[in-house]
Design a protein around this motif. Structure first.
Motif, PDB file in Angstrom:
ATOM      1  N   VAL A 146     -87.483 -78.300  29.462  1.00  0.00           N
ATOM      2  CA  VAL A 146     -86.494 -79.266  29.941  1.00  0.00           C
ATOM      3  C   VAL A 146     -85.990 -78.851  31.178  1.00  0.00           C
ATOM      4  CG1 VAL A 146     -84.070 -80.128  29.802  1.00  0.00           C
ATOM      5  CG2 VAL A 146     -85.695 -79.972  27.778  1.00  0.00           C
ATOM      6  N   ARG A 147     -85.750 -77.610  31.373  1.00  0.00           N
ATOM      7  CA  ARG A 147     -85.513 -76.881  32.751  1.00  0.00           C
ATOM      8  C   ARG A 147     -86.559 -77.119  34.009  1.00  0.00           C
ATOM      9  NH1 ARG A 147     -84.511 -71.782  31.588  1.00  0.00           N
ATOM     10  NH2 ARG A 147     -83.204 -71.122  33.404  1.00  0.00           N
ATOM     11  N   SER A 177     -83.631 -91.850  14.609  1.00  0.00           N
ATOM     12  CA  SER A 177     -84.524 -92.552  13.466  1.00  0.00           C
ATOM     13  C   SER A 177     -85.942 -92.958  13.810  1.00  0.00           C
ATOM     14  CB  SER A 177     -83.799 -93.391  12.665  1.00  0.00           C
ATOM     15  OG  SER A 177     -83.140 -94.556  13.621  1.00  0.00           O
ATOM     16  N   GLN A 178     -85.836 -93.639  15.105  1.00  0.00           N
ATOM     17  CA  GLN A 178     -87.149 -94.266  15.504  1.00  0.00           C
ATOM     18  C   GLN A 178     -87.714 -93.617  16.742  1.00  0.00           C
ATOM     19  OE1 GLN A 178     -86.178 -98.489  15.706  1.00  0.00           O
ATOM     20  NE2 GLN A 178     -84.270 -97.809  14.460  1.00  0.00           N
ATOM     21  N   GLU A 179     -87.591 -92.105  16.847  1.00  0.00           N
ATOM     22  CA  GLU A 179     -88.027 -91.532  18.027  1.00  0.00           C
ATOM     23  C   GLU A 179     -89.139 -91.859  18.857  1.00  0.00           C
ATOM     24  OE1 GLU A 179     -88.301 -87.266  17.861  1.00  0.00           O
ATOM     25  OE2 GLU A 179     -89.670 -87.683  19.511  1.00  0.00           O
ATOM     26  N   PRO A 180     -90.436 -92.190  18.268  1.00  0.00           N
ATOM     27  CA  PRO A 180     -91.617 -92.592  18.868  1.00  0.00           C
ATOM     28  C   PRO A 180     -91.348 -94.052  19.783  1.00  0.00           C
ATOM     29  CG  PRO A 180     -92.213 -91.968  16.679  1.00  0.00           C
ATOM     30  CD  PRO A 180     -90.492 -92.030  16.713  1.00  0.00           C
ATOM     31  N   MET A 181     -90.618 -94.899  19.037  1.00  0.00           N
ATOM     32  CA  MET A 181     -90.298 -96.249  19.523  1.00  0.00           C
ATOM     33  C   MET A 181     -89.483 -96.142  20.776  1.00  0.00           C
ATOM     34  SD  MET A 181     -91.704 -98.720  18.698  1.00  0.00           S
ATOM     35  CE  MET A 181     -91.687-100.695  18.906  1.00  0.00           C
ATOM     36  N   PHE A 182     -88.322 -95.123  20.527  1.00  0.00           N
ATOM     37  CA  PHE A 182     -87.189 -94.916  21.355  1.00  0.00           C
ATOM     38  C   PHE A 182     -88.120 -94.667  22.867  1.00  0.00           C
ATOM     39  CE2 PHE A 182     -84.484 -92.235  23.870  1.00  0.00           C
ATOM     40  CZ  PHE A 182     -83.482 -93.058  23.878  1.00  0.00           C
ATOM     41  N   THR A 183     -88.943 -93.535  22.630  1.00  0.00           N
ATOM     42  CA  THR A 183     -89.559 -92.754  23.604  1.00  0.00           C
ATOM     43  C   THR A 183     -90.460 -93.841  24.342  1.00  0.00           C
ATOM     44  OG1 THR A 183     -89.733 -91.050  22.244  1.00  0.00           O
ATOM     45  CG2 THR A 183     -90.851 -90.798  24.381  1.00  0.00           C
ATOM     46  N   ALA A 184     -91.175 -94.645  23.626  1.00  0.00           N
ATOM     47  CA  ALA A 184     -91.952 -95.791  24.387  1.00  0.00           C
ATOM     48  C   ALA A 184     -91.233 -96.630  25.066  1.00  0.00           C
ATOM     49  CB  ALA A 184     -92.836 -96.383  23.234  1.00  0.00           C
ATOM     50  N   VAL A 185     -89.833 -97.290  24.583  1.00  0.00           N
ATOM     51  CA  VAL A 185     -89.306 -98.108  25.365  1.00  0.00           C
ATOM     52  C   VAL A 185     -88.870 -97.514  26.793  1.00  0.00           C
ATOM     53  CG1 VAL A 185     -87.219 -99.343  25.111  1.00  0.00           C
ATOM     54  CG2 VAL A 185     -88.717 -99.656  23.206  1.00  0.00           C
ATOM     55  N   VAL A 186     -88.602 -96.462  26.588  1.00  0.00           N
ATOM     56  CA  VAL A 186     -87.648 -95.777  27.840  1.00  0.00           C
ATOM     57  C   VAL A 186     -88.827 -95.508  28.846  1.00  0.00           C
ATOM     58  CG1 VAL A 186     -86.618 -93.675  28.606  1.00  0.00           C
ATOM     59  CG2 VAL A 186     -85.927 -94.647  26.444  1.00  0.00           C
ATOM     60  N   GLN A 216     -80.345 -81.728  18.677  1.00  0.00           N
ATOM     61  CA  GLN A 216     -80.142 -82.942  18.091  1.00  0.00           C
ATOM     62  C   GLN A 216     -81.295 -84.105  18.445  1.00  0.00           C
ATOM     63  OE1 GLN A 216     -77.105 -84.282  16.322  1.00  0.00           O
ATOM     64  NE2 GLN A 216     -77.166 -82.201  16.197  1.00  0.00           N
ATOM     65  N   CYS A 217     -82.028 -83.701  19.349  1.00  0.00           N
ATOM     66  CA  CYS A 217     -83.253 -84.504  19.621  1.00  0.00           C
ATOM     67  C   CYS A 217     -84.105 -83.669  20.434  1.00  0.00           C
ATOM     68  CB  CYS A 217     -82.690 -85.860  20.482  1.00  0.00           C
ATOM     69  SG  CYS A 217     -82.433 -85.532  22.291  1.00  0.00           S
ATOM     70  N   GLN A 218     -85.333 -84.153  20.281  1.00  0.00           N
ATOM     71  CA  GLN A 218     -86.635 -83.440  20.813  1.00  0.00           C
ATOM     72  C   GLN A 218     -86.263 -83.278  22.371  1.00  0.00           C
ATOM     73  OE1 GLN A 218     -89.131 -82.120  18.729  1.00  0.00           O
ATOM     74  NE2 GLN A 218     -87.786 -82.745  17.137  1.00  0.00           N
ATOM     75  N   PRO A 219     -87.056 -82.071  22.776  1.00  0.00           N
ATOM     76  CA  PRO A 219     -87.209 -81.988  24.427  1.00  0.00           C
ATOM     77  C   PRO A 219     -87.978 -83.150  24.885  1.00  0.00           C
ATOM     78  CG  PRO A 219     -88.342 -80.509  23.288  1.00  0.00           C
ATOM     79  CD  PRO A 219     -87.532 -81.084  21.893  1.00  0.00           C
ATOM     80  N   GLN A 220     -88.934 -83.721  24.265  1.00  0.00           N
ATOM     81  CA  GLN A 220     -89.888 -84.771  24.763  1.00  0.00           C
ATOM     82  C   GLN A 220     -89.052 -85.786  25.170  1.00  0.00           C
ATOM     83  OE1 GLN A 220     -90.729 -83.094  22.126  1.00  0.00           O
ATOM     84  NE2 GLN A 220     -92.535 -83.130  21.328  1.00  0.00           N
ATOM     85  N   VAL A 221     -88.049 -86.129  24.190  1.00  0.00           N
ATOM     86  CA  VAL A 221     -87.022 -87.474  24.439  1.00  0.00           C
ATOM     87  C   VAL A 221     -86.268 -87.139  25.532  1.00  0.00           C
ATOM     88  CG1 VAL A 221     -84.978 -88.824  23.580  1.00  0.00           C
ATOM     89  CG2 VAL A 221     -86.794 -87.949  21.942  1.00  0.00           C
ATOM     90  N   ILE A 222     -85.725 -85.791  25.893  1.00  0.00           N
ATOM     91  CA  ILE A 222     -84.890 -85.531  27.182  1.00  0.00           C
ATOM     92  C   ILE A 222     -85.776 -85.667  28.551  1.00  0.00           C
ATOM     93  CG2 ILE A 222     -83.446 -83.643  28.120  1.00  0.00           C
ATOM     94  CD1 ILE A 222     -82.834 -82.931  25.402  1.00  0.00           C
TER      95      ILE A 222
END
Lengths: 869, 213
Positions: free
Chosen positions: A809-810, A706-715, A760-766
């Motif tokens: 990702v690989r 639900s909050q992908e950009p924020m999640f990415t920023a925190v990580v 399920q989620c964007q490759p950027q997140v991974i």
């Protein structure tokens, strides 16, 4: 004509070919040469103007045609209709290279006025502005016979000085005591103006008239005797005892148009230009001198001049005076106050003639403004006049402000007037806009008016926006006032900052027009005390719009048209608005002052959901990202460590709690994530201090979706700043806890990715998760085997057809694995010291950084090519 | 150090007046926003441009500036209409032109243009929507807005009366002389005038005599 009809006509005009145009020019040339071409020529010129104006590209007119247009313009016999059109055509073509038209060709005021309009449009390449100014002065000084001459030329001069302040030769307006110069001459020799005209004409600007008139006037605004300098010298109530009966500088100002004087009718009768009976806007017979607020059945030439001169007065006072006289710094004021001879005391005595012209002009202007203040309190019979009263009031206060800057001795008689005015205007919501210049006056004249300025500012920042926010002009003017007064608000700034909830109502209702104003204003509203509350308020702005909509729907109608969208019927919202359960939340949202704390408005988001789709809410939601950026631009200047961590926590919290306007969440999330990283960059220790909260946020899978950009920023922030290099307090346990949480998360995400067919989620997140895990491992080498294992699993993710995401990702997994094979290089690459930012490391080929980067990329490239297929 | 005392009030005149089309919001077929009439009162100083065709570029820039204002007014008006839930029907003139027009309820507003975008100097725009026409005054940044607003209403009313804008088949495109005649009397060289109702009537009478309908 319908818009399609106009569109067709414009297209035709644009499509006319050069050949056709030149034939048309030939026809116009012929028509203009005829003596009585009349309507046909007018029609042809109208068409020519349309052809020229319909395109932004230049159209070439035949030279004979150009010449004739200019000749006709300057001709003394051509019909005015043709001349107006010729001027419009030449202006439309401007700037024209090689224009033959000059001021010398204009021999009368009418022609010069037209020629000036063309020449002033040329962009002043050939110093046209100065030339027009000089010629207008010359014509005025040539004392034309009675007629509208000055009336036509004065606006030209006004435009000239506003385009090019100071361009007129010094002394042309206000010569030092000599008999030269425009205003002086007009004052000295008024033979061309009807001497017996009852009213003040141009000459009063420089020199009072010579006809004394008895008066029986009340000055309700000037209650105390020591502030009655404007009283007519021959007035029986004059405080200074019997005044000299002869000429007085102010006598002309106090001429009485009708009824009171012993011999007014004589004067009226001997006028060659008889005015009608002069009345006030409330219908009563005027007992004081003529102003723009005096009405008559028929206006004389001097009355018309009077109107014109008052309209131009501010420009003149500002720009027409020699440089240096216009700006008196506040710091110098006290000195001036002590030393300058009081204009007022001089003006009220017979000595006024001895005053320099500038001071006479100011004294006259001061009198006039006083009279306007008095007249604006009358109840106008017509609506247009009541609008004019407000505009005049604003102008009079602006003028008084200017006069008091230029001549501080005006300040003391002015202040009581403005106090009285405040008393009159304060309670009337219709007068809110006229309060703004009064407030500005009080603010800019410092301590003398401190008490009143505070009261008026409080009124302007509290009840005015709360009650009158739907008015677009008031909203614009109030915000402009705040913006322009920032530097003079002084203690008022202390009133302004906590009033932000009220000011935001204006923004919430008029976001398209006011967003750019608030981008400028917002940084000044941010301080350590308000920042967090202001941030929440900005994020809730669309919700505020919806609440204001409900508030208006439930209040009595103030205009003929409803101000809200009548197609929406938010019954449940309206019921909720009255529901005691929601009352405290609505009261908080609609508060007029900063509360010092914040309430969570989530229950309102659900209640107001039906309004989330309405246009005004949507428009407001679109403005929020821009406003957030403006807000955060001010944060580095005011925020200490504690405030930064409060703001960061607010960002984390609010990214999951926003009013559900379409697209709002996505756009705001992007801003919040950028700003969170910005805060961490400003103060890297935040990550260590808020480790628990960040971990709580990042540790849940739901955040990813639900909050992908924020999640990415925190990580990303954890990977970047969770290191002893940034904060000594960073412990191995913290790093390990983050590592374990993210490891579990990455595992979960990639496993679900393996099983479920839609990603399920964007490759950027991974990739961000992988990179952060690798960074953390590079700082705590026990973790390297665990991350290597995880990465090796990701390197073998199965690829679907056209699955470029998995490829990325690989590739990243392979790169990271290879780097980890050399822990010391990995540490350098992932946690470069602050010196890596210095330019030497990037420019000097022998230093370690480029070398290391080259080596690393060689390694990475070699290994990438060995990827399993 | 305080800024110079006069800085907030410099300049107090109208820079330009324009009339343009207003399309209904969401009407994709209505073509473009068109400037139907514009008058610039004294151009801003031209840049020193030694390249050839400087004058031509200068004019192009001015036309673009006016068009930029028109577009912004149109979008402000559309957004305001949408926000108050008024349908595009309101942009059409009333079926009977005998109905008195109340310009006080017409969409209107003001916005600021920062220096350099599109004019050299900062400006304030006051606008008024009347059916499918937009009227706008581009002002020096600190003009008396109450006066500007009532002047704009007056101009819109005069133009609609004297050009019979609402009557079918009339176009303001070919009646520039009349627009000019109105402007020279009521906004001479961009000077806003404090005109009371009687005074306006006097000037209007004069106008009707010189330019009979």
């Amino acid at each position: 004509m319908s818009s399609t009809g106009m569109e067709r006509l414009l297209r035709q005009a644009r499509e006319i070919q050069d050949g056709e145009l030149s034939k048309f020019c030939a026809r116009i040339t012929k028509l203009l040469q005829q003596q009585d071409s009349g309507a046909e020529a007018v029609d042809a010129l109208q068409r020519l103007l349309l052809i020229l104006s319909a395109t932004k590209y230049r159209r070439k007119l035949e030279q004979p045609c150009m010449n004739l247009l200019q000749t006709t313009l300057c001709s003394t016999t051509a019909p005015p209709q043709l001349q107006l059109l010729c001027a419009a055509i030449l202006r439309e073509m401007a700037p024209v290279e090689g224009l033959a038209l000059t001021c010398e060709q204009a021999h009368n005021s009418h022609t010069l006025s037209l020629v000036a309009s063309v020449l002033l449009a040329q962009g002043d390449r050939q110093n046209e502005v100065g030339s027009v100014g000089r010629h207008a002065l010359q014509l005025l000084e040539a004392r034309p016979p009675e007629g509208p001459g000055p009336r036509l030329l004065l606006p030209v001069l006004s435009k000239v000085v506003s385009l090019s302040p100071g361009i007129l030769p010094e002394g042309s307006w206000f010569p030092p005591g000599s008999g030269e110069g425009l205003l002086w001459q007009l004052a000295q020799d008024r033979s061309h103006l009807p001497r017996c005209g009852t009213l003040v004409h141009l000459s009063w600007l420089c020199n009072g008239g010579t006809v004394p008139g008895p008066a029986d006037t009340q000055y309700p605004l000037l209650s105390s005797p020591d502030v009655q300098p404007k009283t007519c010298p021959s007035c029986p109530r004059s405080p200074g005892g019997p005044a000299a009966p002869e000429a007085s500088g102010l006598a002309a100002l106090c001429q009485h148009p009708a009824g009171v004087s012993a011999a007014p009718w004589e004067r009226l009768l001997c006028s060659s230009d008889k005015p009608g009976l002069v009345t006030e806007v409330d219908g009563s017979v005027a007992t004081d001198f003529f102003t723009v607020l005096s009405t008559s059945q028929r206006f004389t030439e001097d009355q018309r001049l009077n109107v014109l001169v008052f309209s131009m007065l501010r420009t003149w006072l500002l720009l027409g005076l020699p440089a240096g006289l216009t700006a008196v710094e506040a710091d110098d004021r006290s000195e001036l106050e002590g030393s300058t001879q009081s204009v007022l005391s001089a003006a009220s005595a017979t000595a006024s003639r001895l005053l320099p012209p500038q001071q006479q002009l100011r004294a006259g202007a001061f009198e006039y403004c006083q009279r306007i203040l008095e007249q604006s309190g009358r109840r106008a019979l017509r609506r247009a006049d009541s609008d004019l009263q407000k505009a005049c009031l604003v102008e009079a206060v602006l003028l008084l402000d200017l006069l008091c800057r230029q001549e501080p001795s005006f300040l003391y008689p002015t202040l009581p007037c403005l106090k009285a005015l405040l008393g009159r205007l304060g309670g009337d919501p219709k007068q809110a806009r006229t309060l703004l210049p009064v407030a500005r006056f009080l603010l800019s004249h410092g301590e003398a008016a401190a008490v009143d300025s505070e009261a008026v500012c409080r009124h302007l920042f509290t009840s005015v926006p709360a009650e009158l926010f739907p008015c677009p002009m008031l909203a614009f003017e109030l915000v402009q006032f705040c913006r322009d007064s920032l530097h003079i608000l002084g203690p008022g700034l202390g009133l302004l900052k906590p009033s932000f909830p009220n000011l935001l109502k204006l923004l919430a209702w008029h976001s398209p027009a006011l967003t750019s104003e608030f981008v400028v204003l917002l940084p000044s509203l941010v301080d350590a005390g308000t920042a967090v509350e202001l941030l929440h308020a900005l994020l809730d702005l669309p919700c505020l719009t919806a609440a204001l909509d409900l508030q208006l729907r439930l209040s009595p109608m103030t205009s003929e048209w409803p101000l809200w969208d009548i197609s929406l019927r938010p019954t449940s919202c309206l019921e909720g608005f009255r529901d005691p359960h929601f009352q405290p939340l609505f009261q908080f949202l609609l508060r007029s002052k900063a509360a010092g704390s914040t309430l969570r408005l989530a229950p309102l988001y659900r209640l107001l959901q039906p309004l989330a789709g309405c246009a005004r809410v949507f428009q407001c939601a679109q403005a929020v990202p821009t406003l957030l950026h403006a807000f955060f631009s001010a944060v580095p200047h005011v925020a200490d460590a504690a405030l930064m961590s409060q703001l960061a926590l607010a960002l984390l919290e609010r990214s999951g709690s926003l009013f559900p306007v379409p697209q709002y969440e996505d756009r705001v999330h992007r801003v919040l994530s950028t700003q969170l990283l910005g805060l961490c960059r400003l103060r890297p220790a935040l990550v260590v201090e808020l480790a628990r909260d960040l971990l709580g946020f990042a540790g849940s899978v739901s955040g990813i979706r639900s909050q992908e950009p924020m999640f990415t920023a925190v990580v990303w922030a954890a990977g970047e700043y969770l290191t002893v290099a940034h904060d000594r307090r960073c412990t191995v346990e913290q790093v390990t806890r983050f590592f374990e949480a993210l490891e579990a998360l990455l595992f979960e995400v990639t496993q679900s990715r393996r099983s479920a067919s839609p990603p399920q989620c964007q490759p950027q997140v991974i990739t961000v998760l992988m990179t952060t895990l690798t960074k953390l491992a590079s700082r705590s080498q026990d973790l390297i085997p665990r991350v290597s294992l995880l990465l090796s699993k990701l390197r073998t993710l199965p690829v679907g057809p056209g699955d470029e995401d998995t490829d990325a990702v690989r590739t990243r997994a392979t790169e990271l694995t290879n780097l980890l094979k050399m822990p010391s290089v990995a540490q350098f690459v992932f946690s470069p010291g602050p010196e890596a930012n210095s330019s030497r490391f990037h420019r000097d080929a022998t230093t370690a950084l480029p070398l290391a980067l080259r080596t690393v990329s060689q390694l990475v490239d070699r290994e990438t090519s060995l990827l399993p297929a | 150090m305080r800024p110079p005392a006069t800085s907030p009030c410099l300049g107090a005149m109208v820079h330009a007046f324009l009339i343009h089309t207003l399309r209904a919001p969401n009407d994709k077929d209505a073509g473009f926003c068109r400037v139907l009439y514009s008058c610039v009162f004294g151009a801003e100083k031209s840049p020193d441009d030694p390249r050839p065709n400087g004058a031509e570029r200068d004019r192009l820039l001015r036309k673009e500036q006016i068009l930029a204002v028109a577009r912004q007014v149109e979008s402000m008006c559309q957004l305001q209409q949408q926000a108050s839930g008024r349908s595009s029907v309101d942009l059409q003139p009333p079926s009977s032109s005998d109905e008195p027009m109340s310009l006080h309820d017409a969409p209107h507003g003001a916005f600021r243009l920062a220096a350099g975008d599109p004019f050299q100097e900062p400006r304030t725009v006051v606008w008024l929507g009347m059916f499918s026409l937009g009227f706008a005054l581009v002002l020096d940044a600190h003009e008396n807005l109450l006066l500007a607003e009532s002047t704009l209403r007056l101009l819109a009313r005069l133009l609609s009366d004297h050009l019979r804008l609402l009557a079918p088949g009339t176009s303001l495109l070919l009646r520039a002389d009349r627009i000019e005649a109105i402007l020279t009397r009521f906004l001479p060289h961009g000077q806003l005038l404090f005109l009371n109702d009687q005074f306006v009537q006097g000037l209007e009478k004069e106008l009707s005599t010189a330019w009979p309908l």
